[in-house]
Design a protein around this motif. Structure first.
Motif, PDB file in Angstrom:
ATOM      1  N   SER A  12     -16.843   4.210   1.685  1.00  0.00           N
ATOM      2  CA  SER A  12     -17.445   2.957   2.129  1.00  0.00           C
ATOM      3  C   SER A  12     -18.828   2.747   1.523  1.00  0.00           C
ATOM      4  CB  SER A  12     -17.556   2.946   3.659  1.00  0.00           C
ATOM      5  OG  SER A  12     -18.496   3.919   4.094  1.00  0.00           O
ATOM      6  N   SER A  53     -14.394   6.200  -5.102  1.00  0.00           N
ATOM      7  CA  SER A  53     -13.144   6.951  -4.951  1.00  0.00           C
ATOM      8  C   SER A  53     -13.469   8.418  -4.722  1.00  0.00           C
ATOM      9  CB  SER A  53     -12.276   6.813  -6.211  1.00  0.00           C
ATOM     10  OG  SER A  53     -11.154   7.671  -6.131  1.00  0.00           O
ATOM     11  N   SER A  54     -13.009   8.954  -3.589  1.00  0.00           N
ATOM     12  CA  SER A  54     -13.272  10.362  -3.291  1.00  0.00           C
ATOM     13  C   SER A  54     -12.449  11.284  -4.163  1.00  0.00           C
ATOM     14  CB  SER A  54     -12.962  10.643  -1.814  1.00  0.00           C
ATOM     15  OG  SER A  54     -11.586  10.433  -1.537  1.00  0.00           O
ATOM     16  N   LYS A  55     -11.349  10.777  -4.735  1.00  0.00           N
ATOM     17  CA  LYS A  55     -10.493  11.604  -5.579  1.00  0.00           C
ATOM     18  C   LYS A  55     -11.082  11.797  -6.976  1.00  0.00           C
ATOM     19  CE  LYS A  55      -7.386  12.258  -2.500  1.00  0.00           C
ATOM     20  NZ  LYS A  55      -8.193  11.665  -1.426  1.00  0.00           N
ATOM     21  N   ASP A  71      -7.325   1.901  -8.617  1.00  0.00           N
ATOM     22  CA  ASP A  71      -7.538   2.773  -7.472  1.00  0.00           C
ATOM     23  C   ASP A  71      -8.112   1.991  -6.302  1.00  0.00           C
ATOM     24  OD1 ASP A  71      -7.848   4.928  -5.864  1.00  0.00           O
ATOM     25  OD2 ASP A  71      -9.260   5.995  -7.135  1.00  0.00           O
ATOM     26  N   LYS A  72      -7.667   2.333  -5.112  1.00  0.00           N
ATOM     27  CA  LYS A  72      -8.215   1.720  -3.906  1.00  0.00           C
ATOM     28  C   LYS A  72      -9.429   2.524  -3.457  1.00  0.00           C
ATOM     29  CE  LYS A  72      -7.167   0.910   0.984  1.00  0.00           C
ATOM     30  NZ  LYS A  72      -6.170   1.099   2.050  1.00  0.00           N
ATOM     31  N   TYR A  73     -10.541   1.843  -3.202  1.00  0.00           N
ATOM     32  CA  TYR A  73     -11.745   2.540  -2.745  1.00  0.00           C
ATOM     33  C   TYR A  73     -11.450   3.243  -1.420  1.00  0.00           C
ATOM     34  CZ  TYR A  73     -12.092  -1.244   0.596  1.00  0.00           C
ATOM     35  OH  TYR A  73     -11.814  -2.124   1.613  1.00  0.00           O
ATOM     36  N   ASP A  74     -12.001   4.425  -1.239  1.00  0.00           N
ATOM     37  CA  ASP A  74     -11.895   5.108   0.046  1.00  0.00           C
ATOM     38  C   ASP A  74     -13.237   5.703   0.474  1.00  0.00           C
ATOM     39  OD1 ASP A  74     -12.053   7.140  -1.775  1.00  0.00           O
ATOM     40  OD2 ASP A  74     -10.304   8.243  -1.069  1.00  0.00           O
ATOM     41  N   SER A  93       0.836  -1.190   0.000  1.00  0.00           N
ATOM     42  CA  SER A  93       0.000   0.000   0.000  1.00  0.00           C
ATOM     43  C   SER A  93       0.874   1.244   0.000  1.00  0.00           C
ATOM     44  CB  SER A  93      -0.908  -0.005   1.228  1.00  0.00           C
ATOM     45  OG  SER A  93      -1.682   1.169   1.275  1.00  0.00           O
ATOM     46  N   GLU A 116      -4.890   7.020  -2.055  1.00  0.00           N
ATOM     47  CA  GLU A 116      -4.361   5.734  -1.618  1.00  0.00           C
ATOM     48  C   GLU A 116      -4.006   4.897  -2.836  1.00  0.00           C
ATOM     49  OE1 GLU A 116      -3.715   4.456   1.444  1.00  0.00           O
ATOM     50  OE2 GLU A 116      -4.109   6.443   2.248  1.00  0.00           O
ATOM     51  N   VAL A 166      -8.020  -4.362   2.462  1.00  0.00           N
ATOM     52  CA  VAL A 166      -8.384  -4.053   1.082  1.00  0.00           C
ATOM     53  C   VAL A 166      -9.288  -5.155   0.540  1.00  0.00           C
ATOM     54  CG1 VAL A 166      -7.535  -3.586  -1.234  1.00  0.00           C
ATOM     55  CG2 VAL A 166      -6.203  -2.853   0.748  1.00  0.00           C
ATOM     56  N   SER A 207       0.673   5.804  -0.334  1.00  0.00           N
ATOM     57  CA  SER A 207      -0.183   6.990  -0.295  1.00  0.00           C
ATOM     58  C   SER A 207       0.535   8.156  -0.943  1.00  0.00           C
ATOM     59  CB  SER A 207      -0.565   7.344   1.143  1.00  0.00           C
ATOM     60  OG  SER A 207       0.588   7.685   1.892  1.00  0.00           O
TER      61      SER A 207
END
Length: 377
Positions: A268, A230-232, A263-266, A91, A100, A128, A93
């Motif tokens: 929920s 993804s918040s990004k 992309d890693k989910y952030d 992982s 992430e 993850v 950042s």
């Protein structure tokens, strides 16, 4: 983000998935392989992953808490068990924007597709979820560049120097995380429908307006209603480049990842609940409204709707992210890597806006003067 590297059986060079051919291709010797061939070479890994998934599915047979009545989205099938593959993942950042990233153990550094920052900070790979589905890339990087140039041409207020002097900082293929919701909506919706008819009677023009109380009801089942996790990634970007053709969805395999980021989910499932509920209900209301015809206008006046929430799936969908810089500012564009639909925000030329308003004002003045002259006659 996650980068998975497969080696070419012929020369041990890196393989990448080519959407045009639907195969894994070698960057060095030019060999190409079906996904099934490469997966066969990693049979032991796949077998362990399958066993882990089978265990997770067996554990999920027990009734989930507070989910059986449809009041909550059911996440019992989601699993963090990556099997043997998990030991090779790391992982990271981005210290610039906080994104992430997930990479394999051999990746020392990578650049962030959101802000272009080349530095990453290593962390621990844990917590993850493993995706259920993946939609492979079908369009190439060249397709993305071509689409962006076409996008420029349709914008008359774009500064002339933008397309000439800006340059693409980063073009990255990113698998964006999505929650996919299954459910069922039932109920009724009330509409105020208006019918307008204009006719002449003698020397009069008559407008006849009739109002109707229209009601529609029924039920509608949903499968895989998407909400990006993804918040990004701007939500309006992801909504705008939909829809995807889910008939091309594949069971998740790391064989589709080489050459791309994941992309890693952030965000929920719980935090996505409101958007998922709204999308399901809105689709139901729109479907009912679509059955109303023969009226001039139609407006919703009331509803009695029940949403039964079902299973939640985790999927990765393909997006080309294009970062371009102009006059010190960054501009982000996103393209659906399956259909080619592209969205993004462009600068506006102040000079062109002023010129446009001046032209409109000049036309209005000319029309007004002409009208006065004609009236004077």
């Amino acid at each position: 983000m996650q980068i998975t590297n497969y080696q070419c059986p012929a020369c041990t060079g890196p393989l990448h998935f080519a959407g045009e051919s639907g195969k894994l291709e070698c960057d060095y010797c030019g060999s190409s392989f079906d996904v099934a061939e490469i997966e066969a070479l990693y049979a032991e890994k796949e077998e362990k992953a399958a066993q882990a998934m089978e265990q997770a599915e067996s554990a999920a047979q027990a009734p989930p808490e507070a989910a059986g009545d449809g009041s909550q989205w059911d996440t019992s099938d989601l699993s963090e068990d990556w099997g043997a593959e998990g030991a090779q993942m790391r992982s990271y950042s981005c210290p610039s924007c906080g994104a992430e990233l997930i990479c394999d153990a051999t990746t020392a550094a990578t650049s962030c597709p959101y802000c272009g920052n080349p530095s990453v900070v290593p962390g621990q790979f844990s917590g993850v979820l493993k995706p259920d589905f993946i939609l492979p890339f079908q369009l190439s990087k060249q397709d993305a560049i071509k689409a962006l140039k076409q996008y420029y041409r349709k914008k008359p207020l774009l500064p002339s120097t933008f397309s000439k002097t800006n340059h693409l900082e980063e073009i990255k293929g990113v698998y964006v995380p999505f929650w996919m919701f299954d459910g069922e909506v039932s109920g009724s919706v009330r509409f105020d429908a208006v019918s307008k008819r204009v006719y002449t009677s003698g020397d009069y023009e008559i407008t006849e307006i009739s109002e109707f109380d229209v009601r529609r009801g029924g039920s509608l089942s949903f499968e895989k209603v998407p909400v990006d996790a993804s918040s990004k990634m701007p939500d309006d970007y992801m909504d705008s480049i939909e829809p995807y053709d889910y008939s091309a969805l594949k069971p998740f395999s790391t064989a589709y990842l080489p050459g791309f980021l994941a992309d890693k989910y952030d965000v929920s499932v719980e935090d996505s609940r409101e958007r998922a509920d709204k999308r399901c209900v809105s689709s139901f209301v729109n479907a009912l409204e679509g059955t109303i015809s023969g009226y001039t206008s139609c407006k919703e006046t009331g509803r009695d709707i029940c949403l039964k929430r079902g299973k939640v799936h985790y999927a990765l969908l393909p997006v080309w992210l294009l970062n371009t810089k102009w006059e010190g500012k960054d501009f982000l564009f996103a393209m659906n890597a399956q259909t080619g639909k592209l969205v993004g925000k462009l600068p506006v030329s102040t000079k062109r806006v002023i010129a446009l308003f001046a032209a409109i004002a000049s036309l209005l003045i000319t029309l007004s003067v002409t009208a006065l002259l004609l009236t004077g006659r």
